[in-house]
Motif scaffolding. Sequence first.
Motif, PDB file in Angstrom:
ATOM      1  N   THR A  28      29.335  22.002 -33.634  1.00 34.84           N
ATOM      2  CA  THR A  28      28.665  23.275 -33.381  1.00 34.84           C
ATOM      3  C   THR A  28      29.124  23.809 -32.034  1.00 34.84           C
ATOM      4  O   THR A  28      29.099  23.091 -31.032  1.00 34.84           O
ATOM      5  CB  THR A  28      27.135  23.100 -33.386  1.00 34.84           C
ATOM      6  N   THR A  79      28.770  26.313 -36.851  1.00 35.60           N
ATOM      7  CA  THR A  79      28.928  24.916 -37.246  1.00 35.60           C
ATOM      8  C   THR A  79      29.955  24.835 -38.361  1.00 35.60           C
ATOM      9  O   THR A  79      29.808  25.481 -39.404  1.00 35.60           O
ATOM     10  CB  THR A  79      27.592  24.318 -37.726  1.00 35.60           C
ATOM     11  N   PRO A  93      18.594  20.551 -35.828  1.00 38.23           N
ATOM     12  CA  PRO A  93      18.760  19.914 -34.510  1.00 38.23           C
ATOM     13  C   PRO A  93      19.960  20.447 -33.738  1.00 38.23           C
ATOM     14  O   PRO A  93      19.872  20.696 -32.521  1.00 38.23           O
ATOM     15  CB  PRO A  93      18.914  18.427 -34.858  1.00 38.23           C
ATOM     16  N   ALA A  94      21.082  20.630 -34.418  1.00 36.74           N
ATOM     17  CA  ALA A  94      22.280  21.116 -33.737  1.00 36.74           C
ATOM     18  C   ALA A  94      22.119  22.560 -33.282  1.00 36.74           C
ATOM     19  O   ALA A  94      22.515  22.925 -32.160  1.00 36.74           O
ATOM     20  CB  ALA A  94      23.495  20.982 -34.655  1.00 36.74           C
ATOM     21  N   ARG A 112      19.262  24.180 -32.778  1.00 30.79           N
ATOM     22  CA  ARG A 112      18.233  24.217 -31.739  1.00 30.79           C
ATOM     23  C   ARG A 112      18.822  23.842 -30.384  1.00 30.79           C
ATOM     24  O   ARG A 112      18.535  24.480 -29.367  1.00 30.79           O
ATOM     25  CB  ARG A 112      17.096  23.264 -32.103  1.00 30.79           C
ATOM     26  N   GLU A 113      19.649  22.807 -30.349  1.00 30.42           N
ATOM     27  CA  GLU A 113      20.274  22.392 -29.099  1.00 30.42           C
ATOM     28  C   GLU A 113      21.174  23.486 -28.563  1.00 30.42           C
ATOM     29  O   GLU A 113      21.223  23.726 -27.340  1.00 30.42           O
ATOM     30  CB  GLU A 113      21.067  21.102 -29.332  1.00 30.42           C
ATOM     31  N   ALA A 114      21.878  24.179 -29.449  1.00 33.08           N
ATOM     32  CA  ALA A 114      22.742  25.274 -29.023  1.00 33.08           C
ATOM     33  C   ALA A 114      21.928  26.418 -28.426  1.00 33.08           C
ATOM     34  O   ALA A 114      22.301  26.986 -27.390  1.00 33.08           O
ATOM     35  CB  ALA A 114      23.581  25.760 -30.199  1.00 33.08           C
ATOM     36  N   ALA A 141      19.054  26.151 -27.040  1.00 34.81           N
ATOM     37  CA  ALA A 141      18.473  25.655 -25.789  1.00 34.81           C
ATOM     38  C   ALA A 141      19.457  25.732 -24.624  1.00 34.81           C
ATOM     39  O   ALA A 141      19.038  25.754 -23.460  1.00 34.81           O
ATOM     40  CB  ALA A 141      17.983  24.221 -25.971  1.00 34.81           C
ATOM     41  N   ARG A 142      20.757  25.780 -24.916  1.00 37.85           N
ATOM     42  CA  ARG A 142      21.740  25.960 -23.845  1.00 37.85           C
ATOM     43  C   ARG A 142      21.653  27.359 -23.244  1.00 37.85           C
ATOM     44  O   ARG A 142      22.078  27.589 -22.108  1.00 37.85           O
ATOM     45  CB  ARG A 142      23.161  25.757 -24.373  1.00 37.85           C
ATOM     46  N   VAL A 145      13.812  27.446 -26.034  1.00 45.86           N
ATOM     47  CA  VAL A 145      13.634  27.714 -27.462  1.00 45.86           C
ATOM     48  C   VAL A 145      12.309  28.408 -27.737  1.00 45.86           C
ATOM     49  O   VAL A 145      12.211  29.289 -28.607  1.00 45.86           O
ATOM     50  CB  VAL A 145      13.756  26.396 -28.257  1.00 45.86           C
ATOM     51  N   TRP A 185      11.770  26.719 -37.037  1.00 46.26           N
ATOM     52  CA  TRP A 185      11.847  27.629 -35.897  1.00 46.26           C
ATOM     53  C   TRP A 185      10.475  28.221 -35.565  1.00 46.26           C
ATOM     54  O   TRP A 185      10.135  28.381 -34.383  1.00 46.26           O
ATOM     55  CB  TRP A 185      12.850  28.745 -36.163  1.00 46.26           C
TER      56      TRP A 185
END
Length: 248
Positions: A3, A17, A52-53, A55-57, A59-60, A64, A86
Amino acid sequence: MTTRVDEIAEGIYRISTYVAEVAPPAGFVFNQYLLLADEPLLFHTGHRRLFPAVREAVARLMPVERLRWISFGHVEADECGAMNLWLDAAPRAEVAHGATACDVSLNDLADRPPRLLADGETIDLGGKRVRYIDTPHTPHGWEAGLLMEETTGTLLCGDLFTQVGTVEALTESDIVGPAAAAEDLFRFSSLHPEMAATIRRLAPLAPTTLALMHGPAFAGDCAAALEALADDYDRRTADWREQRALAA
């Protein structure tokens, strides 16, 4: 799966992704678009297993829990499978979509009541503004619709221009030829007499960027690309009618 995150217009981020096992050997990309604004919007949620992937993106780029709006092209797993995850992660978030999607599916599927958008209705995100556009059955799904982000001229165009393979985040190269090849491969579109006309109605919006769900974002002549895609669907519809007539 990998991702990546790329800014494709001011404050608009493509979260992409690549999944090699889909449409082998080329593989397939699944894109979400995060619009950073006072009230951030996520277009496409991704599958549940991608949450998860993605969401982490997100969060960068921002906390969130700040997410305010969730939208997507139509009701399908890759477009909204993680919708309720979400909604749980962002307590103030609302799903926003057209009347058909809300009445038929989202009033029941979404864990919080969705915001029903009329065709042409806008949401002021604070620094950005999105307009909802009904595109029924185009390319598929009777509840299909798109968002136009008007301050950057970015058309969030869902499954239109779908292509296979890994791609760069932003391109000026041809997107119509690869889309025609993907249509030949998948036959994913609901061919109907109004399809080309529906796509042609998008060209006068004069987008400067086309944000594809399965492919790159495009920064070339967007109006010409939309007209060429409509021409391809006109040809396909005519071919289908001819085949039906010969079979009669």
